[in-house]
Write a protein that holds these residues in place. Structure first.
Motif, PDB file in Angstrom:
ATOM      1  N   GLY A 263      18.385 -25.201  45.515  1.00 36.24           N
ATOM      2  CA  GLY A 263      18.594 -26.533  45.271  1.00 36.24           C
ATOM      3  C   GLY A 263      17.382 -27.506  45.226  1.00 36.24           C
ATOM      4  O   GLY A 263      17.307 -28.558  44.660  1.00 36.24           O
ATOM      5  N   ILE A 264      16.312 -26.797  46.038  1.00 42.53           N
ATOM      6  CA  ILE A 264      15.170 -27.751  46.135  1.00 42.53           C
ATOM      7  C   ILE A 264      14.297 -27.572  44.748  1.00 42.53           C
ATOM      8  O   ILE A 264      13.956 -28.521  44.145  1.00 42.53           O
ATOM      9  CB  ILE A 264      14.065 -27.113  47.021  1.00 42.53           C
ATOM     10  N   CYS A 265      14.620 -26.478  44.019  1.00 41.72           N
ATOM     11  CA  CYS A 265      13.882 -26.131  42.851  1.00 41.72           C
ATOM     12  C   CYS A 265      14.718 -26.972  41.725  1.00 41.72           C
ATOM     13  O   CYS A 265      13.992 -27.615  40.832  1.00 41.72           O
ATOM     14  CB  CYS A 265      13.751 -24.694  42.412  1.00 41.72           C
ATOM     15  N   CYS A 266      15.743 -26.951  41.797  1.00 42.22           N
ATOM     16  CA  CYS A 266      16.539 -27.723  40.806  1.00 42.22           C
ATOM     17  C   CYS A 266      16.253 -29.175  40.927  1.00 42.22           C
ATOM     18  O   CYS A 266      16.285 -29.932  39.998  1.00 42.22           O
ATOM     19  CB  CYS A 266      18.047 -27.464  41.206  1.00 42.22           C
ATOM     20  N   ALA A 267      16.320 -29.828  42.049  1.00 45.32           N
ATOM     21  CA  ALA A 267      16.156 -31.186  42.439  1.00 45.32           C
ATOM     22  C   ALA A 267      14.735 -31.596  41.714  1.00 45.32           C
ATOM     23  O   ALA A 267      14.535 -32.813  41.233  1.00 45.32           O
ATOM     24  CB  ALA A 267      16.293 -31.653  43.915  1.00 45.32           C
ATOM     25  N   THR A 268      13.710 -30.711  41.706  1.00 45.45           N
ATOM     26  CA  THR A 268      12.352 -31.242  41.358  1.00 45.45           C
ATOM     27  C   THR A 268      12.397 -30.885  39.962  1.00 45.45           C
ATOM     28  O   THR A 268      11.730 -31.618  39.220  1.00 45.45           O
ATOM     29  CB  THR A 268      11.313 -30.145  42.073  1.00 45.45           C
ATOM     30  N   CYS A 269      12.855 -29.854  39.357  1.00 47.10           N
ATOM     31  CA  CYS A 269      12.834 -29.479  37.936  1.00 47.10           C
ATOM     32  C   CYS A 269      13.918 -30.038  36.958  1.00 47.10           C
ATOM     33  O   CYS A 269      13.687 -30.024  35.744  1.00 47.10           O
ATOM     34  CB  CYS A 269      12.741 -27.962  37.840  1.00 47.10           C
TER      35      CYS A 269
END
Length: 96
Positions: A57-63
């Motif tokens: 979720g963190i990576c998806c929100a950033t990328c």
């Protein structure tokens, strides 16, 4: 100021506000159903399911992307692939 000129200025201001708001709208859209759905698939076979969902979720929100499948395919999303934990000399991939 004439009514037509006032309308043009108001339209221009509206357009500028909308343009400035687009990046935050994209992040909020990524953080909603898009990321939840993509990360659910990505983490469906993970042994540490909750941790996988958190970091995905963190990576998806950033990328704004998540590689397809449950593992691998990280070349589909270089940002997701290249994020690391950044702990000293021992960096590890952050995104599952």
């Amino acid at each position: 100021m004439k009514p037509a000129a006032t309308a043009r200025v108001a339209g221009l201001l509206f357009f500028l506000v909308l343009l400035l708001a687009l990046p935050s709208l994209r992040v909020s859209m990524a953080g909603s159903g898009f990321c939840d759905g993509k990360c659910a698939v990505r983490c469906s076979k993970a042994s540490r399911h909750d941790d996988c969902l958190k970091y995905c979720g963190i990576c998806c929100a950033t990328c704004n992307c998540v590689p397809s499948g449950t593992a691998g395919n990280k070349d589909e999303c270089p940002c997701y692939r290249d994020m690391t934990t950044g702990h000293g000399n021992r960096t590890r991939p952050k995104c599952p």
